[in-house]
Design a protein around this motif. Structure first.
Motif, PDB file in Angstrom:
ATOM      1  N   CYS A  24       0.830  -1.208   0.000  1.00 38.21           N
ATOM      2  CA  CYS A  24       0.000   0.000   0.000  1.00 38.21           C
ATOM      3  C   CYS A  24       0.864   1.258   0.000  1.00 38.21           C
ATOM      4  O   CYS A  24       0.619   2.205  -0.762  1.00 38.21           O
ATOM      5  CB  CYS A  24      -0.929   0.006   1.214  1.00 38.21           C
ATOM      6  SG  CYS A  24      -2.258  -1.212   1.145  1.00 38.21           S
ATOM      7  N   ALA A  25       1.880   1.271   0.864  1.00 38.82           N
ATOM      8  CA  ALA A  25       2.765   2.436   0.929  1.00 38.82           C
ATOM      9  C   ALA A  25       3.548   2.600  -0.366  1.00 38.82           C
ATOM     10  O   ALA A  25       3.751   3.727  -0.850  1.00 38.82           O
ATOM     11  CB  ALA A  25       3.721   2.293   2.108  1.00 38.82           C
ATOM     12  N   GLY A  26       3.973   1.482  -0.939  1.00 35.78           N
ATOM     13  CA  GLY A  26       4.728   1.539  -2.187  1.00 35.78           C
ATOM     14  C   GLY A  26       3.905   2.083  -3.343  1.00 35.78           C
ATOM     15  O   GLY A  26       4.397   2.876  -4.158  1.00 35.78           O
ATOM     16  N   LEU A  27       2.638   1.670  -3.425  1.00 36.32           N
ATOM     17  CA  LEU A  27       1.754   2.183  -4.470  1.00 36.32           C
ATOM     18  C   LEU A  27       1.548   3.690  -4.326  1.00 36.32           C
ATOM     19  O   LEU A  27       1.574   4.430  -5.317  1.00 36.32           O
ATOM     20  CB  LEU A  27       0.410   1.456  -4.410  1.00 36.32           C
ATOM     21  CG  LEU A  27       0.396   0.015  -4.919  1.00 36.32           C
ATOM     22  CD1 LEU A  27      -0.956  -0.636  -4.620  1.00 36.32           C
ATOM     23  CD2 LEU A  27       0.683  -0.050  -6.418  1.00 36.32           C
ATOM     24  N   THR A  28       1.337   4.125  -3.091  1.00 36.17           N
ATOM     25  CA  THR A  28       1.145   5.561  -2.860  1.00 36.17           C
ATOM     26  C   THR A  28       2.416   6.335  -3.189  1.00 36.17           C
ATOM     27  O   THR A  28       2.363   7.415  -3.786  1.00 36.17           O
ATOM     28  CB  THR A  28       0.742   5.820  -1.401  1.00 36.17           C
ATOM     29  OG1 THR A  28      -0.386   5.017  -1.079  1.00 36.17           O
ATOM     30  CG2 THR A  28       0.386   7.275  -1.192  1.00 36.17           C
ATOM     31  N   PHE A  29       3.546   5.791  -2.786  1.00 37.50           N
ATOM     32  CA  PHE A  29       4.832   6.443  -3.075  1.00 37.50           C
ATOM     33  C   PHE A  29       5.027   6.595  -4.580  1.00 37.50           C
ATOM     34  O   PHE A  29       5.395   7.672  -5.067  1.00 37.50           O
ATOM     35  CB  PHE A  29       5.966   5.632  -2.467  1.00 37.50           C
ATOM     36  CG  PHE A  29       7.340   6.177  -2.765  1.00 37.50           C
ATOM     37  CD1 PHE A  29       7.801   7.313  -2.126  1.00 37.50           C
ATOM     38  CD2 PHE A  29       8.161   5.552  -3.692  1.00 37.50           C
ATOM     39  CE1 PHE A  29       9.068   7.828  -2.399  1.00 37.50           C
ATOM     40  CE2 PHE A  29       9.419   6.056  -3.973  1.00 37.50           C
ATOM     41  CZ  PHE A  29       9.881   7.196  -3.330  1.00 37.50           C
ATOM     42  N   SER A 135      -4.969  18.745   3.304  1.00 41.43           N
ATOM     43  CA  SER A 135      -4.032  19.161   4.350  1.00 41.43           C
ATOM     44  C   SER A 135      -4.383  18.532   5.691  1.00 41.43           C
ATOM     45  O   SER A 135      -3.496  18.123   6.449  1.00 41.43           O
ATOM     46  CB  SER A 135      -3.990  20.688   4.459  1.00 41.43           C
ATOM     47  OG  SER A 135      -5.280  21.234   4.625  1.00 41.43           O
ATOM     48  N   ALA A 136      -5.681  18.404   5.993  1.00 35.79           N
ATOM     49  CA  ALA A 136      -6.085  17.789   7.252  1.00 35.79           C
ATOM     50  C   ALA A 136      -5.807  16.292   7.248  1.00 35.79           C
ATOM     51  O   ALA A 136      -5.254  15.736   8.218  1.00 35.79           O
ATOM     52  CB  ALA A 136      -7.569  18.039   7.509  1.00 35.79           C
ATOM     53  N   ALA A 137      -6.183  15.609   6.166  1.00 34.53           N
ATOM     54  CA  ALA A 137      -6.029  14.152   6.111  1.00 34.53           C
ATOM     55  C   ALA A 137      -4.560  13.730   6.126  1.00 34.53           C
ATOM     56  O   ALA A 137      -4.176  12.803   6.846  1.00 34.53           O
ATOM     57  CB  ALA A 137      -6.721  13.607   4.861  1.00 34.53           C
ATOM     58  N   ILE A 138      -3.725  14.422   5.351  1.00 32.47           N
ATOM     59  CA  ILE A 138      -2.302  14.054   5.316  1.00 32.47           C
ATOM     60  C   ILE A 138      -1.633  14.389   6.644  1.00 32.47           C
ATOM     61  O   ILE A 138      -0.739  13.664   7.103  1.00 32.47           O
ATOM     62  CB  ILE A 138      -1.583  14.738   4.136  1.00 32.47           C
ATOM     63  CG1 ILE A 138      -2.252  14.371   2.818  1.00 32.47           C
ATOM     64  CG2 ILE A 138      -0.113  14.311   4.086  1.00 32.47           C
ATOM     65  CD1 ILE A 138      -1.759  15.178   1.620  1.00 32.47           C
ATOM     66  N   SER A 168     -11.115  11.142   3.120  1.00 34.98           N
ATOM     67  CA  SER A 168     -10.888  10.699   1.740  1.00 34.98           C
ATOM     68  C   SER A 168     -12.109   9.998   1.166  1.00 34.98           C
ATOM     69  O   SER A 168     -12.443  10.178  -0.006  1.00 34.98           O
ATOM     70  CB  SER A 168      -9.663   9.781   1.674  1.00 34.98           C
ATOM     71  OG  SER A 168      -9.896   8.549   2.325  1.00 34.98           O
ATOM     72  N   LEU A 169     -12.811   9.212   1.988  1.00 36.64           N
ATOM     73  CA  LEU A 169     -13.992   8.494   1.498  1.00 36.64           C
ATOM     74  C   LEU A 169     -15.113   9.458   1.121  1.00 36.64           C
ATOM     75  O   LEU A 169     -15.863   9.210   0.164  1.00 36.64           O
ATOM     76  CB  LEU A 169     -14.489   7.508   2.558  1.00 36.64           C
ATOM     77  CG  LEU A 169     -13.657   6.236   2.748  1.00 36.64           C
ATOM     78  CD1 LEU A 169     -14.256   5.368   3.842  1.00 36.64           C
ATOM     79  CD2 LEU A 169     -13.563   5.454   1.432  1.00 36.64           C
ATOM     80  N   LEU A 170     -15.241  10.556   1.866  1.00 36.85           N
ATOM     81  CA  LEU A 170     -16.244  11.567   1.526  1.00 36.85           C
ATOM     82  C   LEU A 170     -15.977  12.121   0.130  1.00 36.85           C
ATOM     83  O   LEU A 170     -16.887  12.249  -0.695  1.00 36.85           O
ATOM     84  CB  LEU A 170     -16.229  12.690   2.561  1.00 36.85           C
ATOM     85  CG  LEU A 170     -17.279  13.790   2.380  1.00 36.85           C
ATOM     86  CD1 LEU A 170     -18.679  13.225   2.588  1.00 36.85           C
ATOM     87  CD2 LEU A 170     -17.021  14.939   3.345  1.00 36.85           C
ATOM     88  N   VAL A 199      -4.434   9.092   0.078  1.00 31.39           N
ATOM     89  CA  VAL A 199      -4.671   9.181   1.522  1.00 31.39           C
ATOM     90  C   VAL A 199      -5.266   7.871   2.028  1.00 31.39           C
ATOM     91  O   VAL A 199      -4.836   7.322   3.051  1.00 31.39           O
ATOM     92  CB  VAL A 199      -5.614  10.358   1.854  1.00 31.39           C
ATOM     93  CG1 VAL A 199      -6.116  10.256   3.292  1.00 31.39           C
ATOM     94  CG2 VAL A 199      -4.899  11.682   1.654  1.00 31.39           C
ATOM     95  N   ALA A 200      -6.256   7.334   1.301  1.00 32.10           N
ATOM     96  CA  ALA A 200      -6.876   6.068   1.702  1.00 32.10           C
ATOM     97  C   ALA A 200      -5.862   4.938   1.694  1.00 32.10           C
ATOM     98  O   ALA A 200      -5.851   4.089   2.600  1.00 32.10           O
ATOM     99  CB  ALA A 200      -8.044   5.749   0.774  1.00 32.10           C
ATOM    100  N   SER A 201      -4.987   4.918   0.711  1.00 29.79           N
ATOM    101  CA  SER A 201      -3.969   3.870   0.625  1.00 29.79           C
ATOM    102  C   SER A 201      -2.963   3.972   1.763  1.00 29.79           C
ATOM    103  O   SER A 201      -2.588   2.969   2.377  1.00 29.79           O
ATOM    104  CB  SER A 201      -3.249   3.964  -0.725  1.00 29.79           C
ATOM    105  OG  SER A 201      -2.267   2.952  -0.853  1.00 29.79           O
TER     106      SER A 201
END
Length: 222
Positions: A24-29, A135-138, A168-170, A199-201
């Motif tokens: 998951c982290a790798g995909l986001t990266f 900005s809030a989610a991250i 993120s889901l919203l 963010v979800a990932s």
């Protein structure tokens, strides 16, 4: 003391959880790096994926890149705690500063510090400024990573991650059903599709990382 069979199951669960977290982290990266390259190379298709006209801001991509890299290090090289904390703290500084701009209305000149954006971008309150949801989610993700590195109660880490996921889901729900009020109002709901997805990932990676850390703390059989 754990039965040998239970210990083998725990070790297997640990390996699976670690691999899933790293994935998951790798995909986001990778997605964040692609977005960053889009800004550097002036290729809009790399930082605005869905054609909605809402792009991921350079600072959002950079902070997600830092947070994802911190998660990768935490997962694969957990002894490099100072590196994890540095990366997560750097991401937090960017996003919390941006959040402060939204709340106070004061321009702290961080939005175009690294990359210029012309005025008039859709769902953008100021050139280069990521929206309040991003900005809030991250910020929540970055703080969760810092707390994880300090071995804080996993329930608190999970709570912060869940709050980031809800944000993120919203936005993702808005994209799915064409409700642009959920993702396109400047300052309040403006967020790019790929930002919400990343963010979800990262939240999933944080949750899995918490799970395999908790498993690794269980006592082994003698």
């Amino acid at each position: 003391m754990l039965p040998a069979t239970y210990e083998r199951v725990s070790l297997r669960s640990l390996a699976i959880s670690r691999a899933a977290s790293a994935c998951c982290a790798g995909l986001t990266f990778a997605a964040a790096v692609i977005s960053i390259l889009g800004w550097i190379l002036d290729r809009p298709g790399l930082y605005a994926w869905d054609g909605s006209g809402i792009n991921i801001k350079f600072n959002a991509a950079l902070s997600l890149c830092l947070a994802s890299l911190a998660l990768l290090v935490l997962c694969l090289l957990p002894r490099l705690t100072p590196v994890v904390r540095f990366l997560a703290a750097a991401a937090a500084v960017i996003t919390i500063t941006t959040l402060a701009e939204h709340i106070t209305g004061v321009d702290l000149h961080i939005d175009v510090l690294f990359m210029h954006e012309p005025p008039g971008a859709r769902a953008t309150s100021a050139p280069g400024r990521m929206g309040m949801p991003a900005s809030a989610a991250i910020s929540l993700i970055a703080i969760a990573i810092l707390l994880r590195s300090w071995k804080v109660d996993a329930r608190l880490v999970s709570l912060l991650g869940t709050l980031a996921l809800l944000i993120s889901l919203l936005s993702l729900t808005g994209y799915a059903f064409g409700a642009d009020q959920l993702y396109a109002i400047p300052k309040y709901t403006g967020i790019a599709l790929q930002t919400a997805w990343m963010v979800a990932s990262d939240r999933k990676s944080t949750r899995l990382n918490s799970s395999h850390t908790d498993i690794s703390r269980m006592p082994s059989s003698a």
